[in-house]
Motif scaffolding. Structure first.
Motif, PDB file in Angstrom:
ATOM      1  N   LEU A 159       0.817  -1.216   0.000  1.00 25.88           N
ATOM      2  CA  LEU A 159       0.000   0.000   0.000  1.00 25.88           C
ATOM      3  C   LEU A 159       0.850   1.264   0.000  1.00 25.88           C
ATOM      4  O   LEU A 159       0.480   2.266  -0.612  1.00 25.88           O
ATOM      5  CB  LEU A 159      -0.922   0.008   1.227  1.00 25.88           C
ATOM      6  N   VAL A 160       1.974   1.240   0.699  1.00 23.81           N
ATOM      7  CA  VAL A 160       2.762   2.460   0.861  1.00 23.81           C
ATOM      8  C   VAL A 160       3.538   2.821  -0.403  1.00 23.81           C
ATOM      9  O   VAL A 160       3.989   3.963  -0.557  1.00 23.81           O
ATOM     10  CB  VAL A 160       3.728   2.303   2.066  1.00 23.81           C
ATOM     11  N   LEU A 161       3.681   1.880  -1.327  1.00 25.51           N
ATOM     12  CA  LEU A 161       4.483   2.138  -2.524  1.00 25.51           C
ATOM     13  C   LEU A 161       3.874   3.220  -3.405  1.00 25.51           C
ATOM     14  O   LEU A 161       4.594   3.896  -4.156  1.00 25.51           O
ATOM     15  CB  LEU A 161       4.656   0.843  -3.326  1.00 25.51           C
ATOM     16  N   ASP A 162       2.557   3.403  -3.336  1.00 22.53           N
ATOM     17  CA  ASP A 162       1.898   4.388  -4.186  1.00 22.53           C
ATOM     18  C   ASP A 162       2.025   5.804  -3.644  1.00 22.53           C
ATOM     19  O   ASP A 162       1.631   6.760  -4.312  1.00 22.53           O
ATOM     20  CB  ASP A 162       0.414   4.034  -4.350  1.00 22.53           C
ATOM     21  N   LEU A 163       2.573   5.969  -2.449  1.00 24.91           N
ATOM     22  CA  LEU A 163       2.665   7.298  -1.846  1.00 24.91           C
ATOM     23  C   LEU A 163       3.846   8.108  -2.373  1.00 24.91           C
ATOM     24  O   LEU A 163       3.868   9.329  -2.247  1.00 24.91           O
ATOM     25  CB  LEU A 163       2.789   7.184  -0.321  1.00 24.91           C
ATOM     26  N   GLN A 164       4.831   7.458  -2.946  1.00 22.93           N
ATOM     27  CA  GLN A 164       6.031   8.153  -3.392  1.00 22.93           C
ATOM     28  C   GLN A 164       5.734   9.003  -4.632  1.00 22.93           C
ATOM     29  O   GLN A 164       5.181   8.508  -5.611  1.00 22.93           O
ATOM     30  CB  GLN A 164       7.138   7.154  -3.717  1.00 22.93           C
ATOM     31  N   PRO A 165       6.087  10.298  -4.619  1.00 27.00           N
ATOM     32  CA  PRO A 165       5.869  11.148  -5.808  1.00 27.00           C
ATOM     33  C   PRO A 165       6.801  10.747  -6.939  1.00 27.00           C
ATOM     34  O   PRO A 165       7.909  10.254  -6.715  1.00 27.00           O
ATOM     35  CB  PRO A 165       6.191  12.558  -5.290  1.00 27.00           C
ATOM     36  N   HIS A 166       6.334  10.948  -8.171  1.00 28.31           N
ATOM     37  CA  HIS A 166       7.111  10.540  -9.344  1.00 28.31           C
ATOM     38  C   HIS A 166       7.710  11.767 -10.048  1.00 28.31           C
ATOM     39  O   HIS A 166       7.073  12.807 -10.188  1.00 28.31           O
ATOM     40  CB  HIS A 166       6.220   9.776 -10.329  1.00 28.31           C
ATOM     41  N   GLU A 167       8.946  11.643 -10.497  1.00 27.30           N
ATOM     42  CA  GLU A 167       9.608  12.654 -11.331  1.00 27.30           C
ATOM     43  C   GLU A 167       9.479  14.055 -10.725  1.00 27.30           C
ATOM     44  O   GLU A 167       8.900  14.962 -11.324  1.00 27.30           O
ATOM     45  CB  GLU A 167       9.032  12.632 -12.749  1.00 27.30           C
ATOM     46  N   VAL A 168      10.027  14.216  -9.543  1.00 30.13           N
ATOM     47  CA  VAL A 168       9.993  15.515  -8.863  1.00 30.13           C
ATOM     48  C   VAL A 168      11.160  16.375  -9.339  1.00 30.13           C
ATOM     49  O   VAL A 168      12.322  15.960  -9.274  1.00 30.13           O
ATOM     50  CB  VAL A 168      10.072  15.319  -7.332  1.00 30.13           C
ATOM     51  N   ARG A 169      10.848  17.587  -9.822  1.00 27.61           N
ATOM     52  CA  ARG A 169      11.899  18.516 -10.223  1.00 27.61           C
ATOM     53  C   ARG A 169      12.466  19.216  -9.001  1.00 27.61           C
ATOM     54  O   ARG A 169      11.844  19.274  -7.955  1.00 27.61           O
ATOM     55  CB  ARG A 169      11.341  19.547 -11.205  1.00 27.61           C
ATOM     56  N   ARG A 170      13.626  19.778  -9.164  1.00 26.89           N
ATOM     57  CA  ARG A 170      14.281  20.465  -8.049  1.00 26.89           C
ATOM     58  C   ARG A 170      13.442  21.648  -7.598  1.00 26.89           C
ATOM     59  O   ARG A 170      12.965  22.442  -8.400  1.00 26.89           O
ATOM     60  CB  ARG A 170      15.677  20.946  -8.471  1.00 26.89           C
ATOM     61  N   GLY A 171      13.242  21.749  -6.279  1.00 37.15           N
ATOM     62  CA  GLY A 171      12.468  22.848  -5.709  1.00 37.15           C
ATOM     63  C   GLY A 171      10.967  22.630  -5.718  1.00 37.15           C
ATOM     64  O   GLY A 171      10.219  23.497  -5.264  1.00 37.15           O
ATOM     65  N   GLU A 172      10.488  21.480  -6.228  1.00 34.98           N
ATOM     66  CA  GLU A 172       9.051  21.226  -6.331  1.00 34.98           C
ATOM     67  C   GLU A 172       8.595  20.044  -5.474  1.00 34.98           C
ATOM     68  O   GLU A 172       7.499  19.521  -5.672  1.00 34.98           O
ATOM     69  CB  GLU A 172       8.660  20.970  -7.790  1.00 34.98           C
ATOM     70  N   LEU A 173       9.419  19.644  -4.519  1.00 36.86           N
ATOM     71  CA  LEU A 173       9.084  18.483  -3.706  1.00 36.86           C
ATOM     72  C   LEU A 173       7.825  18.720  -2.872  1.00 36.86           C
ATOM     73  O   LEU A 173       6.947  17.841  -2.795  1.00 36.86           O
ATOM     74  CB  LEU A 173      10.250  18.117  -2.789  1.00 36.86           C
ATOM     75  N   LEU A 174       7.716  19.900  -2.249  1.00 37.08           N
ATOM     76  CA  LEU A 174       6.547  20.180  -1.420  1.00 37.08           C
ATOM     77  C   LEU A 174       5.266  20.147  -2.244  1.00 37.08           C
ATOM     78  O   LEU A 174       4.253  19.564  -1.826  1.00 37.08           O
ATOM     79  CB  LEU A 174       6.692  21.547  -0.743  1.00 37.08           C
TER      80      LEU A 174
END
Length: 228
Positions: free
Chosen positions: A40-55
């Motif tokens: 279940l937790v595997l789907d929580l990770q964000p995909h292809e995050v650019r620098r400065g856009e993690l939040l």
């Protein structure tokens, strides 16, 4: 520390000693539940995050968090109910093993359905949201039906149960499972006829209902406050 022989829940006096075949069934099922709840937790990770856009990437995934919460509760309550049921079984058999596999089969679909519905809600397309809600509701319906079948089987096969189990316990659990069948049907209809978000609320309320009424919670209270 003594054992509890009370019958406060109207279902069972104290957990009987499981026979080896039932112990193996319980151990196998625990392993499957552990894998499912990890997926279940595997789907929580964000995909292809650019620098400065993690939040921003984390906050826009709120549908995944909601789906994770609802699905985690579904799997957790299923695990509690599973242990509560098998601790009332004195011996196993082919019928019980097949019904148990049916419960595990339907529970294993929960991470897939949660991933689909969270992606559909996040992308915001109403047609996809309805499909995602219908898929999640169908999996919940299948899960509730498999539990209802298992409880019905155990209600009819008292020869497999510990003698201390109340005759009304598994018929009562069968009724609780029927509530899930009706609830998931209602959620699918609400998702199609009204708004998919309302269906998500029902998906969250159903496992909360089972958590509050679960005999598994009674088992946990016995562990914390055993009678002497």
């Amino acid at each position: 520390m003594g054992t509890d022989r009370g019958t406060d829940d109207g279902g069972f006096a104290a957990a009987p000693n499981l026979r080896s075949e039932t112990t193996r069934l319980l151990s196998f099922s625990d392993g499957v539940f552990a894998i499912i709840i990890t997926l279940l937790v595997l789907d929580l990770q964000p995909h292809e995050v650019r620098r400065g856009e993690l939040l921003h990437a984390l906050t826009e995934r709120w549908p995944a968090y909601l789906a994770y919460l609802a699905s985690y509760l579904v799997v957790a309550v299923s695990w509690l109910n599973h242990r509560a049921a098998l601790h009332r079984v004195g011996s196993s058999g082919k019928g019980l093993q097949w019904w148990n596999l049916g419960v595990l089969f339907s529970t294993a679909l929960v991470p897939f359905a949660a991933s689909v519905v969270s992606q559909a809600v996040r992308e915001g397309d109403r047609a996809d949201e309805r499909v995602g809600v219908a898929l999640y509701g169908a999996v919940g319906l299948l899960l509730s039906a498999s539990w209802m079948g298992l409880f019905h089987y155990l209600a009819r096969r008292r020869d497999l149960l510990d003698p201390a189990v109340s005759p009304g316990f598994f018929p009562g659990e069968r009724t609780r499972a029927a509530v899930g069948v009706l609830g998931y049907v209602l959620a699918i209809l609400v998702g199609f006829l009204a708004r998919p978000l309302f269906a998500l609320v029902i998906f969250l309320l159903l496992p909360l209902f089972y958590a509050l009424t679960s005999s598994g919670l009674y088992e946990l209270r016995l562990l914390r406050h055993p009678r002497r």
